[in-house]
Scaffold this active site. Structure first.
Site, PDB file in Angstrom:
ATOM      1  N   CYS A  14       9.937  11.727 -37.660  1.00 19.43           N
ATOM      2  CA  CYS A  14       9.022  12.373 -38.583  1.00 19.43           C
ATOM      3  C   CYS A  14       7.817  11.477 -38.877  1.00 19.43           C
ATOM      4  O   CYS A  14       6.671  11.943 -38.904  1.00 19.43           O
ATOM      5  CB  CYS A  14       9.748  12.738 -39.877  1.00 19.43           C
ATOM      6  SG  CYS A  14       8.750  13.674 -41.052  1.00 19.43           S
ATOM      7  N   CYS A  41       7.784   2.447 -41.368  1.00 22.86           N
ATOM      8  CA  CYS A  41       7.551   3.726 -40.698  1.00 22.86           C
ATOM      9  C   CYS A  41       6.859   3.548 -39.356  1.00 22.86           C
ATOM     10  O   CYS A  41       6.806   4.490 -38.566  1.00 22.86           O
ATOM     11  CB  CYS A  41       6.700   4.623 -41.592  1.00 22.86           C
ATOM     12  SG  CYS A  41       5.102   3.902 -42.003  1.00 22.86           S
TER      13      CYS A  41
END
Length: 250
Positions: free
Chosen positions: A123, A240
């Site tokens: 994601c 991330c």
């Protein structure tokens, strides 16, 4: 070392500059960044540290640019902060969005919360990393609010200026300035209070490190700030990909 001597730059010149600026103030490091790349440099804005940098940049009297990533999953309070900062400093915030087709395909195929089952990387790659890569391809340098004490395992070796290890390509190198690398969270908040810098009201509710709404929660007293990010995953994997210490594909 003068700004012109690092643009165009090479690894050795950047290492020399990093040594010269190692103990400099954030304001001095930021001023160097804003002068170095003929306006092809921008401050990345997402959290409290970044608003501190925006406030510092405004005080330099130098022209500066600010960009942010809108993942489509941010807290309402974060969107309101973006507008507050835009109005407070009279700046245009360059907003970067993920590819709609890629996000649609991911959501249709795996739902909106697949990261709770198979990890956040897929994601984050779609909503953050690839959009950031596209934005950074238009710049020679960027400025971040990273601090070493945010994560010993992933940010402990952070330099105040470096060739970006994640987004530099074989043919082109991206310069990355981290003016707050030596600061603590306490020092950041001292600056915020002293200069009445806008901040996300979620901080008053126990949120320290704020990302996308589904992946961020408040932390308990004395917990490390990164404990509120991707809390269902193992410690040491709480990045991330925006600030990876080595290049990632995608």
């Amino acid at each position: 070392m003068s700004p012109s001597s690092i643009h165009p730059f090479n690894v050795n010149s950047v290492r020399t500059l990093a040594r010269e600026l190692a103990n400099a103030t954030p304001q001095a490091i930021l001023s160097q960044a804003l002068r170095c790349c003929d306006q092809e440099v921008a401050i990345s804005f997402s959290g409290a540290e970044d608003v501190v940098l925006i406030d510092m940049a405004a005080r330099t009297g130098l022209p500066y640019r600010v960009f942010t990533l809108d993942t489509g999953r941010l807290h309402p309070e974060t969107y309101r902060l973006l507008e507050q900062v835009r109005e407070r400093y009279g700046i245009a915030i360059e907003v970067t969005f993920p590819d709609a087709g890629e996000v649609t395909a991911l959501s249709s195929d795996k739902g909106l919360f697949s990261f709770y089952e198979d990890g956040h990387q897929e994601c984050c790659q779609a909503r953050k990393v690839r959009p950031l890569r596209k934005k950074l391809a238009t710049l020679d340098a960027w400025v971040t609010g990273q601090r070493r004490d945010q994560s010993e395992s992933t940010r402990g070796g952070l330099e105040v200026v470096e060739v970006d290890p994640a987004f530099s390509g074989r043919g082109e190198q991206l310069l990355k300035f981290n003016p707050l690398a030596n600061w603590s969270s306490r020092r950041v908040w001292e600056y915020i209070r002293e200069h009445e810098v806008p901040y996300n009201p979620l901080h008053e509710r126990g949120y320290i490190s704020i990302g996308c709404e589904p992946c961020t929660r408040a932390v308990l007293p004395n917990q490390h700030e990164r404990n509120g990010r991707w809390w269902w995953e193992e410690e040491g994997h709480k990045e991330c990909g925006l600030h990876a210490r080595q290049a990632r594909s995608g």
